[in-house]
Enzyme design. Structure first.
Site, PDB file in Angstrom:
ATOM      1  N   GLY A   1       1.037  -1.348  -0.118  1.00 52.52           N
ATOM      2  CA  GLY A   1      -0.128   0.164   0.119  1.00 52.52           C
ATOM      3  C   GLY A   1       0.862   1.300  -0.074  1.00 52.52           C
TER       4      GLY A   1
ATOM      5  N   CYS B   1       6.000  -0.174   7.814  1.00 50.67           N
ATOM      6  CA  CYS B   1       5.429   1.181   6.920  1.00 50.67           C
ATOM      7  C   CYS B   1       6.704   1.568   6.022  1.00 50.67           C
ATOM      8  CB  CYS B   1       5.038   2.396   8.077  1.00 50.67           C
ATOM      9  SG  CYS B   1       4.589   3.811   7.225  1.00 50.67           S
ATOM     10  N   LEU B   2       6.457   1.858   4.880  1.00 49.27           N
ATOM     11  CA  LEU B   2       7.460   2.444   4.127  1.00 49.27           C
ATOM     12  C   LEU B   2       8.118   3.552   4.566  1.00 49.27           C
ATOM     13  CD1 LEU B   2       5.961   1.298   0.594  1.00 49.27           C
ATOM     14  CD2 LEU B   2       7.708   0.157   1.883  1.00 49.27           C
TER      15      LEU B   2
ATOM     16  N   GLU C   1      -3.647   2.812   5.577  1.00 49.90           N
ATOM     17  CA  GLU C   1      -3.388   3.973   4.519  1.00 49.90           C
ATOM     18  C   GLU C   1      -4.540   4.910   4.792  1.00 49.90           C
ATOM     19  OE1 GLU C   1      -1.021   3.642   2.983  1.00 49.90           O
ATOM     20  OE2 GLU C   1      -0.496   1.356   2.879  1.00 49.90           O
TER      21      GLU C   1
HETATM   22  O1  K1U Z   1       1.613   2.338   4.051  1.00 57.68           O
HETATM   23  C1  K1U Z   1       2.595   1.929   3.890  1.00 57.68           C
HETATM   24  O2  K1U Z   1       3.725   2.452   4.263  1.00 57.68           O
HETATM   25  C2  K1U Z   1       2.921   0.760   3.077  1.00 57.68           C
HETATM   26  C3  K1U Z   1       2.951  -0.406   4.060  1.00 57.68           C
HETATM   27  C4  K1U Z   1       1.423  -0.901   4.111  1.00 57.68           C
HETATM   28  C5  K1U Z   1       1.226  -1.976   5.252  1.00 57.68           C
HETATM   29  C6  K1U Z   1       1.909  -3.002   5.499  1.00 57.68           C
HETATM   30  C7  K1U Z   1       1.556  -3.982   6.810  1.00 57.68           C
HETATM   31  C8  K1U Z   1       0.337  -3.676   7.304  1.00 57.68           C
HETATM   32  C9  K1U Z   1      -0.455  -2.559   6.917  1.00 57.68           C
HETATM   33  C10 K1U Z   1      -0.158  -1.845   5.866  1.00 57.68           C
HETATM   34  C11 K1U Z   1       3.893  -1.686   3.273  1.00 57.68           C
HETATM   35  O3  K1U Z   1       3.522  -1.951   2.318  1.00 57.68           O
HETATM   36  S1  K1U Z   1       4.988  -2.055   4.358  1.00 57.68           S
HETATM   37  C12 K1U Z   1       5.853  -3.540   3.553  1.00 57.68           C
HETATM   38  C13 K1U Z   1       4.971  -4.612   3.569  1.00 57.68           C
HETATM   39  O4  K1U Z   1       4.190  -4.928   4.377  1.00 57.68           O
HETATM   40  C14 K1U Z   1       5.328  -5.598   2.432  1.00 57.68           C
HETATM   41  C15 K1U Z   1       6.612  -5.629   1.744  1.00 57.68           C
HETATM   42  C16 K1U Z   1       6.723  -6.647   0.711  1.00 57.68           C
HETATM   43  C17 K1U Z   1       6.065  -7.983   0.643  1.00 57.68           C
HETATM   44  C18 K1U Z   1       4.871  -8.075   1.666  1.00 57.68           C
HETATM   45  C19 K1U Z   1       4.674  -6.846   2.339  1.00 57.68           C
HETATM   46 ZN    ZN Z   2       2.424   3.446   6.179  1.00 57.16          ZN
END
Ligand code: K1U
Ligand code: ZN
Length: 174
Positions: free
Chosen positions: A45, A92-93, A135
């Site tokens: 996300g 979270c990125l 998000e």
């Molecule tokens: O919003 C963001 O920072 C993105 C985040 C979203 C998210 C992750 C986990 C739970 C809720 C929301 C991410 O994408 S972090 C990276 C991640 O979870 C992931 C990366 C590669 C493969 C699978 C997952």
């Molecule tokens: Zn995030």
């Protein structure tokens, strides 16, 4: 185009975002850039404030195996939340390499406007429900660390301040 992702702490990640009044070609391009940025990270996300745009736009694709299922959501709103809760080890990125368990409603019904201007309503469960809530929190200036106790939150914030100092000194470093 891949856009740089802001790292916490940054005032743009704490600001409530403005609703999108009209889906212009520039906003469609922003959504396409956000999907490209999310896939490259990689992530499941991304919210517009994470790329420095304080508008109510998020993108998601929580499919692990199989064909991609990108979803673009302008002005997403939670219409209903399940009473049942689920716990997920969230990342979270904007807070790289930090994870913590967060408890959220296990299912949510969400209304949004898609990139063609059509109103959509869908019930999300599993990781999709966790992700869409994470998000939408970004659009309200809230991060997953805001669900943690003050000590854990402060420890993560200090790690991110250090990471930002290191990246400013050596921008090539991951
Ligand atoms: O919003 C963001 O920072 C993105 C985040 C979203 C998210 C992750 C986990 C739970 C809720 C929301 C991410 O994408 S972090 C990276 C991640 O979870 C992931 C990366 C590669 C493969 C699978 C997952
Ligand atoms: Zn995030």
């Amino acid at each position: 185009m891949i856009r740089p992702i802001l790292i916490h702490p940054d005032p743009r990640l704490k600001k409530p975002c403005e609703p999108v009044a009209e889906i212009t070609p520039d906003l469609r391009q922003l959504a396409a850039d956000m999907l490209e940025t999310m896939y490259a990270a990689p992530g499941i996300g991304l919210a517009a404030p994470q790329v420095g745009v304080t508008k109510r736009l998020i993108v998601m694709d929580c499919i692990k195996n199989g064909p991609p299922e990108p979803v673009v959501l302008f002005n997403p709103e939670i219409l209903w939340s399940a009473e049942e809760l689920s716990v997920y080890d969230e990342g979270c990125l904007s807070i790289p390499d930090q994870y913590a368990e967060v408890e959220r409603p296990a299912e949510v019904k969400v209304r949004w406007t898609d990139a063609d201007g059509a109103v959509q309503v869908r019930q999300f469960g599993g990781i999709w429900a966790t992700c869409v809530q994470h998000e939408i929190d970004h659009l309200n200036g809230k991060l997953f660390i805001d669900y943690l106790g003050p000590l854990k939150r402060q420890m993560i914030t200090r790690k991110m301040q250090k990471l930002k100092r290191e990246r400013a000194r050596d921008p090539e470093r991951e």
